[in-house]
Each structure stands twice: as C-alpha cells, then as structure tokens.
Design an enzyme around this catalytic site. Structure first.
Site, PDB file in Angstrom:
ATOM      1  N   ASN A   7      78.783  93.139 103.525  1.00 25.61           N
ATOM      2  CA  ASN A   7      78.918  93.266 101.596  1.00 25.61           C
ATOM      3  C   ASN A   7      79.412  94.377 101.926  1.00 25.61           C
ATOM      4  OD1 ASN A   7      79.117  94.119  99.312  1.00 25.61           O
ATOM      5  ND2 ASN A   7      78.185  91.420  98.627  1.00 25.61           N
ATOM      6  N   HIS A  43      82.236  91.852  96.537  1.00 30.01           N
ATOM      7  CA  HIS A  43      81.750  90.661  94.848  1.00 30.01           C
ATOM      8  C   HIS A  43      82.728  91.865  94.314  1.00 30.01           C
ATOM      9  CE1 HIS A  43      78.499  88.732  92.479  1.00 30.01           C
ATOM     10  NE2 HIS A  43      79.118  89.237  91.871  1.00 30.01           N
ATOM     11  N   GLU A  72      83.166  86.995  96.121  1.00 25.22           N
ATOM     12  CA  GLU A  72      81.720  86.502  95.157  1.00 25.22           C
ATOM     13  C   GLU A  72      82.044  86.865  93.876  1.00 25.22           C
ATOM     14  OE1 GLU A  72      78.070  87.045  98.096  1.00 25.22           O
ATOM     15  OE2 GLU A  72      78.214  88.359  96.054  1.00 25.22           O
ATOM     16  N   THR A 109      72.258  93.555  89.728  1.00 22.74           N
ATOM     17  CA  THR A 109      73.186  93.031  90.243  1.00 22.74           C
ATOM     18  C   THR A 109      72.281  91.520  90.617  1.00 22.74           C
ATOM     19  OG1 THR A 109      72.740  92.290  93.035  1.00 22.74           O
ATOM     20  CG2 THR A 109      70.277  93.122  92.604  1.00 22.74           C
ATOM     21  N   HIS A 200      70.194  88.643  99.610  1.00 21.28           N
ATOM     22  CA  HIS A 200      70.217  89.576  99.017  1.00 21.28           C
ATOM     23  C   HIS A 200      68.980  89.852  99.355  1.00 21.28           C
ATOM     24  CE1 HIS A 200      70.635  90.545  94.695  1.00 21.28           C
ATOM     25  NE2 HIS A 200      69.457  91.077  94.018  1.00 21.28           N
ATOM     26  N   HIS A 224      73.210  95.978 100.257  1.00 18.37           N
ATOM     27  CA  HIS A 224      72.275  96.897 100.415  1.00 18.37           C
ATOM     28  C   HIS A 224      71.374  97.892 101.390  1.00 18.37           C
ATOM     29  CE1 HIS A 224      70.497  99.154  97.433  1.00 18.37           C
ATOM     30  NE2 HIS A 224      69.712  99.028  98.315  1.00 18.37           N
TER      31      HIS A 224
END
Length: 247
Positions: A7, A43, A72, A109, A200, A224
């Site tokens: 991501n 996203h 996403e 988030t 996540h 992240h």
C-alpha cells in the site's frame, strides 16, 4: 505463496504534506515491484487526504501487466469534488481487485469491517457492477465475522480480515485469543468458498506468526509498517524482507 501487495498511501501523505510531486508515488510503486512484490494497493478517499484519483489513474498505467492492482474504498461514499466515486474509478482503470471498506472521513484509518447481516443487501448491486467490470471483489471484515455464505451469494470472491486487533494483542503479549479468532474466521470463509486476504498493522514482527496460523492465506496488504521500516532499511530491502517471511 501469499501475495504481498504494498500500500503506497503513505508516500502520498508525505508528498501532500509539502505539496509538489515528491516523493513520487509511481516511483515508489515501481521500486516495490522491482523488489518482487506481487501487487500495489491504494485507498483513495473522497477527502483526497493522501492518494488522489489522478494517482489511481497514473499508477494503473504504470503497473498494468506487471503486478496486481488493488483499489480499496467505501462504495457508498458519493462523488465529491475531483473524487468520482469508487465504482466510477474502478470502471476507469479496471483494477485486478476492489476491496470494499466501510470507512468515513472521520476515521484516521480503517477500523472495522462490514456486517454480513446488515450490509449485504446494500452491497449486492455494487458488487454486481464491479464483477461486470471484471474486478475481483473483496470485503473488509472483522475477525469473528460469520455468515459468509451471504457474501458468496452476491458474488464476492474474497474477504480481507481486519488485523488491527491482532496486531495490538501481539504487541501486548496476549496474542492467542485474537490469532484463534482470525484463524477461525479464515476457516469459515474458506469453507464458504471465499479466498482470504488480510491487512492492517501487519509488520515484520507479527506477520510470520499470523501467516503460520492461516493456511491458504491468499494476500496481505501492508503499507504503514512497511513504509515506516523502509525509513531505516530502505524500500527495496524492506520489501524483500517481507517476501522472505511470506515464503
């Protein structure tokens, strides 16, 4: 082997904090691809606080035919300003996969998944539109979710287990209950005919334990933690470290 989809939202966060075009989201994505990742995830949100619609389009052109492309977003969020809506973006760029996530502007988030009983009827026509475009459809769900047969019935292909609570439990040294909950959710989804993704707060520290507990894990989407670790180790090395864990 479990596919690693990187991501790149955090690259856009850093760029937007200063303005201009640096760091370059496309260059970051290409670096991850050249390091061996199997997918790129974005996203986009209606408030455009990180990845913007033009990024979605530019990335699609840059990576098409090289790796999977996963977009996403909240399918219920209406068009706003330069944001055309998730389904419209998918229709433009035709990603490999669209992951539906029930997030809103007030969330820093994503922090919860869809409810199979409450949300499935509203999701059905949107899932149908995405399938007509040719996209694989994944639903973001909480560990502990059941009734996956409902998702199968409307054409969903996969679920992505929200692993935030697992990561928090891992850090606290009380991982067993959350890990079992994720594993049971994966088993139920697979029994219903769905493939299982996860994402996540997964990191190099907790990913190996998670993968070992989820046989047949199809994909992990990591942003992240990977970008934070890359500040110290470099993006190429960090992606390769994740691939070692998944192998």
């Amino acid at each position: 082997m479990t596919l690693l989809s990187v991501n790149v939202n955090k690259i856009a966060v850093l760029r937007n904090s200063r303005g201009g075009a640096e760091p370059d989201v496309v260059q970051a994505a290409v670096t991850c691809i050249e390091a061996g990742c199997g997918g790129i995830t974005v996203h986009p949100r209606p408030d455009q606080r990180h990845i913007r619609p033009d990024d979605v389009r530019t990335l699609a052109a840059a990576i098409r035919g090289r790796v999977e492309y996963n977009i996403e977003g909240n399918p219920f969020a209406p068009a706003r300003g330069g944001y055309p809506g998730l389904i419209a973006l998918a229709r433009e760029v035709r990603p490999t996969q669209v992951t539906l996530v029930p997030d809103g502007d007030g969330q820093i988030t994503s922090d919860h998944g869809f409810d199979m009983e409450r949300d499935i009827e509203r999701l059905a026509p949107l899932v149908g539109q995405l399938r007509e475009i040719g996209c694989r459809v994944s639903l973001f769900v909480d560990a502990g979710t059941t009734q996956f047969e409902r998702a199968c019935a409307i054409g969903v292909d996969r679920v992505e287990i929200y692993t935030g609570p697992y990561a928090q439990a891992f850090e606290a040294g009380r991982v067993h209950e959350q890990l079992e909950l994720c594993a049971e959710t994966a088993r139920r989804a697979q029994q219903a005919g769905l493939a299982v993704n996860a994402g996540h707060d997964l990191s190099q520290v907790n990913l190996g334990t998670f993968k070992a507990a989820i046989p047949g894990l199809a994909e992990v989407s990591i942003g992240h933690a990977l970008m934070a670790e890359a500040l110290y180790e470099g993006l190429t090395r960090t992606v390769k470290q994740y691939l070692k864990i998944l192998a």
